[in-house]
Scaffold this active site. Structure first.
Site, PDB file in Angstrom:
ATOM      1  N   GLU A  48       0.821  -1.218   0.000  1.00 55.67           N
ATOM      2  CA  GLU A  48       0.000   0.000   0.000  1.00 55.67           C
ATOM      3  C   GLU A  48       0.847   1.257   0.000  1.00 55.67           C
ATOM      4  O   GLU A  48       0.502   2.252  -0.652  1.00 55.67           O
ATOM      5  CB  GLU A  48      -0.947   0.011   1.203  1.00 55.67           C
ATOM      6  CG  GLU A  48      -2.108  -0.981   1.121  1.00 55.67           C
ATOM      7  CD  GLU A  48      -1.756  -2.385   1.586  1.00 55.67           C
ATOM      8  OE1 GLU A  48      -0.578  -2.627   1.958  1.00 55.67           O
ATOM      9  OE2 GLU A  48      -2.647  -3.252   1.582  1.00 55.67           O
TER      10      GLU A  48
ATOM     11  N   HIS B  68     -11.088  -5.403  10.519  1.00 57.98           N
ATOM     12  CA  HIS B  68     -11.753  -5.296   9.211  1.00 57.98           C
ATOM     13  C   HIS B  68     -13.146  -4.686   9.318  1.00 57.98           C
ATOM     14  O   HIS B  68     -13.977  -4.907   8.443  1.00 57.98           O
ATOM     15  CB  HIS B  68     -11.902  -6.681   8.557  1.00 57.98           C
ATOM     16  CG  HIS B  68     -10.633  -7.280   8.049  1.00 57.98           C
ATOM     17  ND1 HIS B  68      -9.674  -7.800   8.884  1.00 57.98           N
ATOM     18  CD2 HIS B  68     -10.157  -7.447   6.787  1.00 57.98           C
ATOM     19  CE1 HIS B  68      -8.668  -8.275   8.152  1.00 57.98           C
ATOM     20  NE2 HIS B  68      -8.929  -8.075   6.888  1.00 57.98           N
TER      21      HIS B  68
END
Ligand SMILES: Cc1ncc(C[n+]2csc(CCOP(=O)(O)OP(=O)(O)O)c2C)c(N)n1
Ligand SMILES: Cc1ncc(C[n+]2csc(CCOP(=O)(O)OP(=O)(O)O)c2C)c(N)n1
Ligand SMILES: [Mg+2]
Ligand SMILES: [Mg+2]
Lengths: 327, 339, 327, 339
Positions: free
Chosen positions: D65, D134
């Site tokens: 990322e 998450h």
């Protein structure tokens, strides 16, 4: 061996950088004596000078065009100047003036120059992914411009190094990664931070060529960079170049450098790349002593003019702080 | 003849003394970070420790914040009590996953079976021309994320006591020290950055705010360097007959909401001063806390004086424009009281 | 070649893992048919099963003690079981029950077990630095325990990989890094993500040994891991082991796997490591078919019991959500 | 005979349609991220785009990322208009430096000379058992940091219009989509996740809140999935004679403070609903905004219903306990109105 013209150009570049840095060093301490106060004087904040690392900037940037992108670090002046940044606007930015590159908003670690597609930042390895992005844009736009990412040997242990090299290699992008190994990351020596001796050996982890320049020699840098830049330009993908260079000064100005031995300091001062290069230039007949003197003089004049521009420029209005958050 | 002996220390010395005393007391405590060894920490928080404890316990690290903060986590789980230093809070972005997703959550995810007793120290604050990437405070951001205690001392005394509490705490504690309160020789001198500090170890409880100055006309809530700015402003206000109460939160998590509410119920007016960005941060939380607990006691809408929502500009006139200071605090408090 | 006892132990471990995963797969879809709703049924959320990757877990963990630390990933069951995690409390955690390892707070990606010093997490490569920390603690405490970090080939492109390997090598810590190369990171194949073919080649970037196990063979894993574990235990520093393994199922349950060709799916199913190992066991005479059958039967019983324990356990009180933020 | 033709799309289709239309219009737009290609994005935001535009413009990335978001930054500076997807907002910690210190600050640091026109998309929200790493929302954390616009749509219509605005914006825009509004086949169905969406490209302005339901008794301010929960609650409240106004902020930066103040001046009561952690986040900011602009118009202290300051627990009863929902919102609004 490069032409005499090239050698002279390398020398000229190195000298103007050195004069710029040494001049800045003096100015930095204005208002900071007798008691050193980092907030005081015409140039506040941290000041990272690159004296000693000129061969890297000069040797690599000699191959670049203004449309090539360059990302640099917290120690950016040598690279900025070698890539063609306007010295006056650079100086004015360092003085925090309205006429500076970023109208005084960026400062010495945050120089952004659309004219030379230059950017730098104060976070270690932060500019490495940016360089990959520039190169990706060039590929998409069908331009044969390339991107060069400069970073210290300390930065090579940051995750962004790994991710950036992998991505550039995976996508075969035109990036040249240039590791300036000056043996120190502030007070931490290379061997207390890096599990292997040469970062260029890490190139194989990404399937890209890795080249080691062991002695801070501008000609060796120039030649290795020439190959890497040409490879990048012709679509041959990224490379990694590592230069063992020298940090002649403290990490930042005001650094007492208690972590460095006197012997080491003397060694690096003695092997000053500019002086060594000048001896070679004279020996090979590429330049005479008067030639050299002239270069220094011209550099002093150029730097003096830039500093004068910076000093005489106005400060931005305080409320200008609120501008430019959004375009 | 009685001799008054006051033991004055800078905040940085108070912190390093606290660490040293805990390291002597507890062999599980050790320190990791960039330049914490010979250099003594860029802001002096670990000065003298290498000489005292050697490189096995005062460990310089590579510039690998993700790795060494994560290493602290693992070491804490396996029985050590690490102190890891993130040199500037501005660098949190390269390692935040380890901090907020891992360090802060393991105890919870394990249903209380695993503890992560570690301290993460980090430097905050600007005002000296270090620009957008080295001048932020950001404690509000950390305080938004559950699972870590957030400590923000303002004085040498609190700094020592809170550090000892942090080291002894079985939870991850993020300890923010402001460069401007450390009493460093190379920063603009701040007379309040030196103060009396007892030699023997002592604790200051995490989660208890402290009235640094009592007053009945307006409550000024803040932390860290801004406590001193608020005290300066309170002196000015006193000459005008306005008595400001200065409430030093000392920690944001746990937040001493009772202390905020109690003070506001007394003064009926609230000013929050915050060197962190204004929006979505501490200032709104403190004001909301007052609203939740003292709405009917307010004589005026609570106000805030915070860093504007702009990156920190480099140039001095612009940076000073952004920073809350003595004059701006006094003006805002005056406005609250006089309308 | 390991002893027959070891071979049988490896086989037993692999089988109980497989039965656990296949059982969980069925349970996962309870309440999620006919319309698949990830929030429904006794086991909500994402479910990453490790069927096919048993040789890695069994081969490595055979060398470990409960006091050795293990950090695993979002796909953790095979490693957790092989390292000795209590199957009942594991199952109960996956069911979100009060009797689970984390009293239902963690779930299948966040398993923490002090009894086996096991931890895992849902963020790619997040556990790699943790393993370094465990090893550092062991060194400081004078214990000859070691740490093992499991991670996928996709994780090897994350910055934390680089930083962790460098730090472990620099400080010569007892860590074994185990890369489970199952060729896929969700839908992204290895060669679209990684600039080189074998992550084990990256070991040289840190000066540590790198070993490649090309064929998901439990015995080969067992032998390579034995060396690496022994080296770590005797203070010889970290190693990197890469195993080419197979993901027999989707990335998570419910994954339609449209990115995978039928041919590839068939190939990996055909070369199922357990079936291949069983053929070898029979050929070598280490086990007979009835022996094998018995192992499967015992595993089914063990798993059934664990599932029964999980099913019959109570849910935590809703308000328990507010507990355990702080110790 | 007139035939009513309504074009109904899920939010995920609305988003991918917006991206597709902008990619057709502007060759500089491209997409990067994990599983954005064949997979179409884990939450469908890029579904069908690979088939339409090929792998040169819909680029799957390694799990890096920091590298690929930084790559987007560089590409944006050099003339492209990238869209980068951070799969779950929960992962911000591995790459936040690129986002907040670099992407968000370059324009400012350059004194306005460099622009970084890019969109960072990311998924938020829980409620389906995906636990602590998450399921977070975290938009409040991003909104605290200056230099990026923060967009949080709630409906398919807004999602398309805001995405087109985001792509055309010369600033970095972080675009948060809640999994629960995407209309995915594999998530608990939400009837409001499908809605009318015009085929032709259109923009919804970034920085303008939207009254999703008008009412005079209490203002409910929220974003994203909670807009729908608030609308559900408003229906229940209406049966009791309480008319709630539901104000959908749609973006947090810029924050439409006027709209908050205007609504509160009308209803005299404010409830903020927030799926992000309660403390130091959106709820405090919205309440403070109301205090700053409508203190004298308030009949009751503003209240908030937010995610408690705990990591997201896995087990369903605990997760549901934490999440604001229809009943809790109605109860909180009722309490505000009836006292
Ligand atoms: C992520 C991050 N960590 C730490 C720092 C603090 N820091 C600034 S310069 C520096 C040393 C950098 O060493 P190197 O990369 O070798 O560059 P050099 O200073 O030698 O030019 C450090 C640790 C930072 N700016 N960013
Ligand atoms: C930092 C981060 N980025 C992305 C993800 C989303 N994600 C979960 S699993 C996965 C693929 C992992 O691939 P690999 O490491 O090969 O492990 P495998 O799933 O094959 O076991 C991704 C991208 C994540 N959890 N964390
Ligand atoms: Mg260096
Ligand atoms: Mg994989």
């Amino acid at each position: 061996m490069p032409s005499n013209e090239t050698l002279r150009a390398l020398h000229h570049q190195m000298v103007r950088i050195r004069v710029f840095e040494e001049t800045l060093q003096k100015i930095y301490f204005e208002g900071k004596t007798p008691a050193f106060d980092i907030a005081a004087g015409p140039v506040p904040g941290e000041m990272h000078l690159a004296a000693g690392q000129e061969p890297v900037a000069a040797g690599v940037c000699a191959h670049l065009r203004p449309t090539d992108a360059v990302t640099a670090t917290h120690r950016p002046h040598h690279v900025a100047l070698a890539h063609g940044m306007d010295m006056q606007r650079l100086a004015a930015e360092i003085f925090g003036k309205e006429t500076g590159l970023g109208h005084g908003k960026g400062g010495h670690m945050h120089l952004f120059d659309p004219a030379t597609n230059f950017g730098c930042s104060g976070i270690i390895a932060e500019g490495m992914p940016t360089a990959v992005g520039h190169a990706l844009a060039f590929k998409k736009l069908g331009r044969d411009d390339i991107a060069v990412s400069f970073f210290g040997e300390g930065a090579a242990n940051q995750g962004a190094f790994h991710e950036s090299l992998n991505l550039a290699a995976l996508w075969k992008l035109g990036v040249v990664f240039v590791c300036e190994d000056n043996a120190w990351a502030i007070s931490v020596p290379k061997d207390k931070a890096t599990a292997i001796a040469n970062n260029s050996d890490r190139a194989s982890a990404y399937g890209m060529p890795g080249v080691l320049i062991p002695d801070n020699d501008p000609v060796a840098v120039y030649e290795a960079a020439g190959e890497a830049v040409a490879r990048a330009r012709r679509g041959g993908g990224p490379s990694l170049i590592e230069i063992k260079t020298d940090r002649l000064l403290g990490h930042f100005e005001g650094d007492p450098q208690l972590y460095r031995t006197k012997a080491e300091m003397e060694t690096v001062t003695q092997r000053d790349a500019i002086r060594r290069f000048e001896r070679q230039l004279i020996e090979s007949g590429a330049m005479t002593q008067p030639d050299l003197d002239q270069v220094w003089e011209a550099a002093r004049a150029e730097v003096a003019e830039a500093v004068e521009f910076a000093r005489s420029s106005p400060y931005p209005a305080p409320e200008a702080a609120l501008l430019h958050v959004f375009a | 003849m009685a001799v008054e002996t006051r033991r004055l220390l800078t905040t940085s010395k108070a912190i390093s003394e606290a660490i040293a005393q805990e390291m002597e007391r507890d062999p599980r405590v050790f320190v990791m970070g960039e330049d914490v060894g010979v250099y003594g920490g860029i802001f002096g928080a670990t000065e003298g420790l290498l000489a005292k404890f050697g490189p096995e316990r005062i460990m310089d690290t590579p510039i690998s914040e993700t790795a060494f903060i994560g290493t602290a986590i693992g070491a804490a789980i396996s029985g050590m009590r690490p102190i890891a230093e993130l040199m500037f809070v501005d660098f949190f972005g390269v390692c935040m996953d380890q901090i907020y997703n891992h360090m802060a959550k393991i105890h919870y995810e394990s249903g209380g079976n695993v503890t992560v007793p570690m301290v993460l120290t980090t430097a905050i604050g600007g005002g000296y021309g270090d620009a957008a990437q080295h001048s932020q405070t950001l404690y509000g951001l950390f305080a938004h994320l559950p699972g870590m205690k957030i400590v923000v001392p303002s004085t040498p005394y609190d700094a020592k006591g809170l550090m000892i509490s942090a080291i002894r705490d079985d939870n991850p504690v993020v300890y923010f020290f402001h460069k401007g309160i450390m009493g460093l020789g190379w920063m603009t001198p701040n007379p309040r950055a030196t103060g009396e500090v007892p030699e023997e170890p002592y604790t200051v409880p995490i989660g208890k705010a402290d009235v640094k100055r009592a007053g009945g006309d307006v409550t000024i809530v803040t932390v860290s360097l801004m406590v001193h700015r608020a005290l300066d402003a309170a002196e000015d206000l006193a000459t005008e007959g306005i008595e400001a109460e200065v409430l030093d939160l000392r920690s944001l998590v746990p937040l001493d909401r009772e202390a905020i509410v109690e003070s506001v119920r007394k003064t009926h007016r609230l000013l929050v001063v915050d060197e962190d960005y204004g929006s979505f941060g501490m200032s709104g939380e403190v004001i909301t806390t007052a609203i939740e607990g003292a709405f009917d006691h307010l004589d005026a809408p609570p106000a805030r004086l915070a860093y504007p929502d702009v990156p920190v500009p480099y140039s001095r006139p612009m940076e000073q424009f952004c920073l809350p200071d003595r004059e701006k605090i006094a003006a805002a408090a005056r406005q609250l009281v006089k309308g």
